[in-house]
Design a protein around this motif. Structure first.
Motif, short mmCIF file in Angstrom:
data_model
loop_
_atom_site.label_atom_id
_atom_site.label_comp_id
_atom_site.label_asym_id
_atom_site.label_seq_id
_atom_site.Cartn_x
_atom_site.Cartn_y
_atom_site.Cartn_z
N CYS B 61 0.83 -1.20 0.00
CA CYS B 61 0.00 0.00 0.00
C CYS B 61 0.87 1.25 0.00
CB CYS B 61 -0.89 0.03 1.24
SG CYS B 61 -2.16 -1.23 1.22
N SER B 62 1.89 1.27 0.85
CA SER B 62 2.69 2.48 0.98
C SER B 62 3.54 2.71 -0.27
CB SER B 62 3.56 2.41 2.24
OG SER B 62 4.36 1.26 2.19
N GLN B 63 4.02 1.62 -0.87
CA GLN B 63 4.76 1.79 -2.13
C GLN B 63 3.89 2.45 -3.19
OE1 GLN B 63 6.03 -2.31 -2.69
NE2 GLN B 63 8.17 -1.76 -2.40
N VAL B 64 2.66 1.92 -3.35
CA VAL B 64 1.76 2.50 -4.34
C VAL B 64 1.46 3.96 -4.00
CG1 VAL B 64 -0.55 2.41 -5.34
CG2 VAL B 64 0.71 0.30 -4.92
N ALA B 65 1.14 4.20 -2.72
CA ALA B 65 0.80 5.56 -2.31
C ALA B 65 1.94 6.52 -2.63
CB ALA B 65 0.48 5.59 -0.82
N GLU B 66 3.16 6.10 -2.39
CA GLU B 66 4.31 6.96 -2.65
C GLU B 66 4.44 7.26 -4.15
OE1 GLU B 66 8.12 5.44 -1.21
OE2 GLU B 66 9.00 6.58 -2.89
N ILE B 67 4.35 6.22 -4.95
CA ILE B 67 4.46 6.41 -6.40
C ILE B 67 3.34 7.31 -6.91
CG2 ILE B 67 4.38 5.25 -8.65
CD1 ILE B 67 5.48 2.74 -7.24
N VAL B 68 2.13 7.02 -6.48
CA VAL B 68 0.98 7.78 -6.97
C VAL B 68 1.08 9.24 -6.57
CG1 VAL B 68 -1.52 8.11 -6.68
CG2 VAL B 68 -0.59 5.83 -7.14
N SER B 69 1.42 9.48 -5.31
CA SER B 69 1.44 10.89 -4.88
C SER B 69 2.57 11.65 -5.56
CB SER B 69 1.53 10.98 -3.36
OG SER B 69 2.70 10.37 -2.92
N ARG B 70 3.66 10.97 -5.83
CA ARG B 70 4.75 11.61 -6.57
C ARG B 70 4.27 12.01 -7.97
NH1 ARG B 70 8.60 8.55 -8.74
NH2 ARG B 70 8.26 6.95 -7.14
N LEU B 71 3.56 11.08 -8.64
CA LEU B 71 3.01 11.38 -9.97
C LEU B 71 1.99 12.50 -9.88
CD1 LEU B 71 2.51 7.75 -11.32
CD2 LEU B 71 4.22 9.41 -12.09
N ALA B 72 1.13 12.44 -8.86
CA ALA B 72 0.04 13.40 -8.75
C ALA B 72 0.57 14.82 -8.58
CB ALA B 72 -0.87 13.02 -7.58
N LYS B 73 1.71 14.91 -7.94
CA LYS B 73 2.30 16.24 -7.76
C LYS B 73 2.70 16.88 -9.09
CE LYS B 73 3.67 15.51 -3.04
NZ LYS B 73 4.52 14.51 -2.37
N VAL B 78 -3.58 10.20 -13.21
CA VAL B 78 -3.01 8.94 -12.76
C VAL B 78 -4.07 7.85 -12.81
CG1 VAL B 78 -1.89 7.73 -10.84
CG2 VAL B 78 -1.43 10.17 -11.22
N LEU B 79 -3.64 6.67 -13.24
CA LEU B 79 -4.50 5.48 -13.20
C LEU B 79 -3.73 4.39 -12.47
CD1 LEU B 79 -6.85 3.57 -14.09
CD2 LEU B 79 -5.55 3.19 -16.20
N ALA B 80 -4.29 3.87 -11.40
CA ALA B 80 -3.67 2.73 -10.71
C ALA B 80 -4.60 1.54 -10.83
CB ALA B 80 -3.41 3.07 -9.24
N THR B 81 -4.11 0.44 -11.44
CA THR B 81 -4.95 -0.74 -11.65
C THR B 81 -4.62 -1.81 -10.63
OG1 THR B 81 -3.40 -1.74 -13.19
CG2 THR B 81 -5.06 -0.28 -14.13
N ARG B 82 -5.54 -2.78 -10.49
CA ARG B 82 -5.39 -3.89 -9.54
C ARG B 82 -5.12 -3.37 -8.13
NH1 ARG B 82 -4.80 -8.85 -13.08
NH2 ARG B 82 -5.69 -7.85 -14.92
N ALA B 83 -5.88 -2.35 -7.74
CA ALA B 83 -5.70 -1.73 -6.45
C ALA B 83 -6.82 -2.14 -5.51
CB ALA B 83 -5.67 -0.21 -6.59
N GLY B 84 -6.50 -2.72 -4.38
CA GLY B 84 -7.49 -3.06 -3.36
C GLY B 84 -7.94 -1.81 -2.64
N ILE B 85 -9.01 -1.97 -1.85
CA ILE B 85 -9.56 -0.83 -1.12
C ILE B 85 -8.54 -0.29 -0.12
CG2 ILE B 85 -10.66 -2.34 0.60
CD1 ILE B 85 -12.12 0.96 -0.65
N VAL B 87 -5.32 -0.20 -0.53
CA VAL B 87 -4.39 0.66 -1.29
C VAL B 87 -5.02 2.04 -1.48
CG1 VAL B 87 -3.28 1.02 -3.53
CG2 VAL B 87 -3.30 -1.27 -2.49
N TYR B 88 -6.30 2.03 -1.84
CA TYR B 88 -6.98 3.31 -2.06
C TYR B 88 -6.98 4.15 -0.78
CZ TYR B 88 -10.71 6.69 -2.64
OH TYR B 88 -11.43 7.85 -2.68
N ASP B 89 -7.27 3.52 0.35
CA ASP B 89 -7.33 4.26 1.61
C ASP B 89 -6.00 4.97 1.87
OD1 ASP B 89 -9.93 3.56 2.04
OD2 ASP B 89 -9.46 1.83 3.30
N THR B 90 -4.91 4.29 1.60
CA THR B 90 -3.60 4.89 1.81
C THR B 90 -3.35 6.01 0.82
OG1 THR B 90 -2.90 2.63 2.31
CG2 THR B 90 -1.18 4.31 2.26
N VAL B 91 -3.70 5.78 -0.44
CA VAL B 91 -3.49 6.81 -1.46
C VAL B 91 -4.33 8.05 -1.16
CG1 VAL B 91 -3.97 7.40 -3.88
CG2 VAL B 91 -2.82 5.24 -3.32
N LYS B 92 -5.56 7.82 -0.72
CA LYS B 92 -6.52 8.89 -0.47
C LYS B 92 -5.96 9.93 0.51
CE LYS B 92 -10.78 10.60 -0.70
NZ LYS B 92 -11.38 11.07 -1.95
#
Lengths: 252, 252, 252, 252, 252, 252, 252, 252
Positions: B61-73, B78-85, B87-92
């Protein structure tokens, strides 16, 4: 739907020549295709000159010749795939306009003007042994109206050969990648472009190639995107997919 | 190719600030991508708003969150596939604009205007169990700019359900067919239309389905034409192929 | 075909309330099922009480409960297969008449009289581990109206157990043979009788059983005749085939 | 059980011509079939004229000819499957009444009246290449007494061809569906009817068809119900299953 | 055959207490096993103390405990294979004499004297990870009366470890070779000896081991002779085969 | 170990003709087989007359003829398996005593007295098409000293044929079961007896038999015990295993 | 060969303390490894500091801890692969010098000086998901003395990333390529260089990746030369092969 | 990079013969190979005399002859693999220096001095049937400069034959192990040595060998280390890998 037939039917109902129950019965028994479900064609008008296709494998020379000459008499274009030279010889006697594409193992007969699509279709093959499938794709695409460029023998073991043709690749609207053995070429090409890539695994290889399974699995698992796969050695199918794409691109 | 850098280099050569040998050496050591081979993009201008994609499977979860937030900046979509809920909670927490598509198991973040393609992409699924792959395709296509229509639960065991929607099918520019078990729906649909059909086998089934192998083989062996196949459950890949097709269709 | 709708349409045509073109357009857009192609039922009258079927695998408890209770409200019979005890507990709250068949992992709800077929359906299983598939077949056949006899634990390693029940075998109209491991029981039974034998390979076994593949291949290669095979662990499918056979046998 | 032999044995015991130990010993050594386990036939009386079957593959012409002519001398009907024209030529010399069914690759000899079953058996095939298996099914069913209708070349790529014959389909008591490639036809047909459907995958195809595996897996995973599958290219087996069904249906 | 029952039957015939038809009817309905076909045992007298076997996989703790305690009450020896420690704990409460063999995952109960076979059975394993299957073989053979020697951790990657035990190998009457990964040990051992070698592939390995398939195929293709193979991880089956061999060797 | 050589070496050491270092060096370089590891034979004395074996597949006629005649000159018995009639014709010219076993496709040459094992080896085959493998087993066992009985054409589709020979089965010391298609015969036979059963799957079948894979998997998954399996069509291997068993049984 | 023992033996022969027969007997019974066949080491002197290796999968934490601490007491270096963090925690208590490599899932203990090989080993991976196998290779190579450079995340879908590092690639003596999905990277790299390339397929992927089979087959079928393959996810094996190569390169 | 061309280009820029934009455009369109990425050769100077390779399978005699004679005219060495005798006969007419290696099915033409590598390459084969692949490896290695020793027919079923050649094994720098059937030889050899072992599975075998799959899987799962695998029957690939290793070893 055969509007004339239906219009006539309804006309007779209005005229009292038929009663409601008779019309209902007739509607119920209309052949399926008459109801308009036969083919949900988008652009039938664009399809003038589209060939009839005969898959020769498992048919005798005379069977193919009979089918082809029957089709040829309808002034339609004809494409016969997986045709040996002996099949061609038999067909030739009936249809003097038949042409043979030896590498592709295809027979074509042009009786009608082919609607030409201008979007360039690029057929790339990895090795010389992949040429039959590549040529089946190229010949199929051409008889269906495609504008085809061939880029052969550019496998990944000497990837510089591929890169030296980057202008060709840059210009393509659709790319068909034909490769056996490890099938890596499809991923490399799809990684370079944004246009649709159609991958054709071939049965070229031996041992753990398992008749093309290795290339097929590799292409299905491509880490590149914008790529889709057809059956092993299915050059015809790749060309049909490519044509459906360029037809869409040019229909407006 | 980074023209400015090169232009500057050549300028310094003309100005005598560098000699030929120094420039030659610098050219030789230019990173590959600077030479223009990085991506043979056709229409980079069309790609504004195209999302960065993260495949979450096998990442924490934290790996995805880190990558996503870096991209979002970077103000990119951003599109993240095969993400469980989870993972989403952490990204959110990092990216409040993140949206979760539960069935699709996708996270999307819209930071940039998406270039919209008007050609209708139709996503057809055979059964309710095929929805995750179908929704992955639909959500992916939408974040990439596609205009998507969904037509779900129209498997061949009750083929009338498919036919009642013939108008939808008639209008589609590209059709994605998502089916598990015997995967027959792809052939039936491709037999009805002339537009490109992208078949997505799913792992739905049991026993001799062998994790989607049955559907995959069926689709590869389709007797219909104008059809190509992506990996089992690869809704994302089907959407990427569909977008590459509509992009081509609308680039003129 | 919805005769009333069509009759009304044609009536309005005769009355001049609609002109031919309007009627033609409406005919063209009739939903498929209204045209009579929905289901080419042979004996719909025999099918009173036939259950609606829900395949639970891959659905959540609440999803199944919602579907089942919706169906149950229609006073139809319901069969839910591959249902865990937790699914049943959820369903039970909505539908107090729901019954759970633990071994079969099936839920049944009888809301309507079931049409009974008298021809005896015999379900034979090889080992105790094959019981889930055997019971799925038996419970399915019963809720569909079948008269089922069970003959369990008569594998070929002690073939005398099978032969001691020859009277049961002699009387059967259809036989469902459920066996895992080497699946030999199907051939032995089919060699003894002239009635249709439906073979259900199960995933019972380990190692080179490959999840039921060994039994499946064995059954497909049976040297006996009058035998056909369904998917691994597909007790439901075997029962549906058996019912289609006894329905045929009793329709006169 | 050979009642006369046993009755005689027991009579000799009563008469004192044999003592108990001798009778016990004789009972113990009775050949198995004399004990009544040989064949648990349901309706042997219905089986007059049922053919003896010879599977020719792997036998020489003269071996087949010898077997067939020996059988033919018993005034029984004979069916030889997988027989080449050379096999037929050899058989013909011995048995002038032998008939050859070229497409089916079957030899039949009618020496005895065939018991006719009236329930219509419909044999549907997807493509012309599937005809050998379809004809093997049809010829087998006919020599076994079946009333067979053929509906050929109605594959799902042009599904309207199938639907235009809905009356034929509606009337069938049992349907044999013969299809190679993706085998989708079986699911489509089984979704339309309530009568038993027997699916015959064929080895027609190439590449990822893997000798019929694709069609086999597709048929085993059919989402339709009332369907069971036989081995690849096993037209004979499908017909034997169909006959066992119509025999059951007409035994009352 | 239950001679007493038959003798009594025939006695009543002689005495006139039954007539021939009644006896015939009774003979016809004798359970199969009473006819002597139940088990064509060669040396039933040698089998005193032979255990009843319970395969625990797929059964609940309480199911196994119930079966085992029922068997144990018959004063028979019991072997339960694939039994977890939790199964043992449950069984132990019912049967205090039950012993657990942790590595082998077997439970044994000795209620009866075991007939001992003196011919040495040697169990060789390749690696420590193969111990569960090896111990299942050893424990099974012991409870069946075998004299077992264990030679573990002598894989071919350090073949000197094997050769240092050549005296052990020389003395063995039957050798069970247990090996996963590439399974080469079986061929090496069989090449060294003339006694029967039973090869047990194990599921030890990863990747292209495919759950033991690699070892299984290797052993089936052994270039050595005097070797036969059982299922993956089937230590029990290997022991049963070994016991059948030493029983034969010592029956004279 | 070549005692004379070593004894001589040590003698020269004692005599002072060699020093310790020279002897150490020579010991170190002794060929492996001289150290006694060549073959850990148990009963070499029992092996008089044991044949040399030549596997002919993939060798030319003249290559086989050369190998066989070289062996034959050593007055050893010879067995050549997988030998076509043309191979035999060539061998015959060199070795007039060579005999051909047509069904078994084996050549045998008896130059030496064969040690006879009295324990009966029973070879059972399911169908006539399995005869080549069955005969390879029988001929191999005979030239190796086995006393062989053949029981052919007793497949499970007519299981009464098997049971009528229960006396033969009862008397066997080792049973080789040869079966293709679904391979069920092995389980049925192993369920009837307590002697070792060696199962030989054959490549007989078509379609989903996959060259004998179906029978192989079935036999490996047999629910009967006292059974082990050899490679597909490996009649030779089964016979070698059987001989190793009867040799053990008679060595005391 | 344990020269001292042998020298002592021969000394006693010369001294008359033993006679020739006693010495012969002792030679015959020498354990195999004492004869010098244990390991045909080429450069044992080069192997100082070479680690003992423990494969942790399928062993409990305490089992691994016990083995590792026993080895560590011998002042040897230790490498434990496939070790979870819990295994490390247990080992750490016994061996404070143990280090954990989280991505590689390896434990290393350096007790002895490692012989360093200078030839650069380059480990290239395609995607981040391939890191565990890549790191297993890197860590293994390092503890075995390799000089390792890592080049990660350079998959073929963005092949420019690979080419920008051409200097690194140019300098490598051996290259390990780690890739899942379609495994194409191995062919591309091997096409660029002349040094040995060792390909490690990984189980990364889904659907038709079949647990790494797709990548494995692709790599085995590489059209490039100078490439060989190890098992799926076998980073350890690739490193061991790489070290055997650099050891050879530097032994002179 | 073609320095002269670039130098000239930059010179014209300085001279004012071209402006910056023209030069930028020309740089952008430089063929890839001119940029120096063509082949990242390490030791091109060592490669004098390295042969051009032609894979003959799937090419006609005249095609091969044409390619070979064209290459031969360049005074390069040529290696043609998978060449039948008829191919050689055709080539011979064009290139009188061509030599045929019958077992290896290779044609070689030596036009140039071959750079010799002294490190001994040992080619070991298990059986005589493995000779074609072994010889392909040996001949390939020799024409590429390798010093090859052959050690044939030393399969594990008579492992003493292998051990008697331990001196040969001890001296090898690289070992190629060629084995079919169960492929066990590779593990045994790799367990004896520390030098790199390249395993070549062959398609030798039948039944469950599945065309070499059994040997391939066994080799991939080898419990020995320092081993890597090439495709089934790929003697050429093994030799190319071996040469890349000895080239590395001798480049200093």
């Amino acid at each position: 739907m055969d509007s004339n037939y239906l219009r006539n039917l309804l006309g007779r109902l209005i005229n009292g020549q038929m009663d409601i129950d008779t019309v209902l019965e007739k509607l119920k028994n209309l052949p399926f295709e008459d109801m308009g479900y036969a083919k949900l064609d988008h652009h039938r008008n664009l399809r003038n000159g589209f060939p009839e296709v005969v898959f020769c494998e498992g048919k005798t020379c005379s069977q193919v010749a009979e089918i082809v000459s029957r089709l040829a008499k309808c002034n339609t274009n004809v494409l016969a795939t997986r045709a040996g030279i002996d099949v061609y010889d038999t067909v030739k006697q009936e249809c003097p306009r038949a042409q043979y594409h030896q590498l592709a193992r295809c027979i074509t007969i042009e009786n009608d003007t082919i609607h030409k699509y201008k979007s360039p279709i690029l057929v790339i093959s990895a090795g010389t042994a992949d040429l039959p499938a590549a040529e089946e794709a190229a010949v199929t695409a051409e008889i269906m109206g495609g504008t085809v460029t061939r880029l052969y023998d550019v496998g990944v073991a000497g990837i510089h050969r591929l890169f030296s043709h980057h202008e060709l690749i840059r210009k393509a609207a659709v790319i068909i990648v034909v490769a056996g053995m490890e099938g890596a070429l499809a991923s490399v090409v799809a990684g370079l472009v944004d246009v649709p890539v159609i991958a054709v695994p071939t049965s070229i290889g031996y041992g753990a190639s398992f008749g093309g399974l290795a290339a097929l699995l590799a292409m299905l698992n491509s880490c590149a995107s914008g790529i889709a796969v057809v059956n092993i050695d299915n050059g015809f199918g790749a060309a049909a997919m490519a044509i459906s794409i360029v037809r869409l691109a040019e229909r407006n």
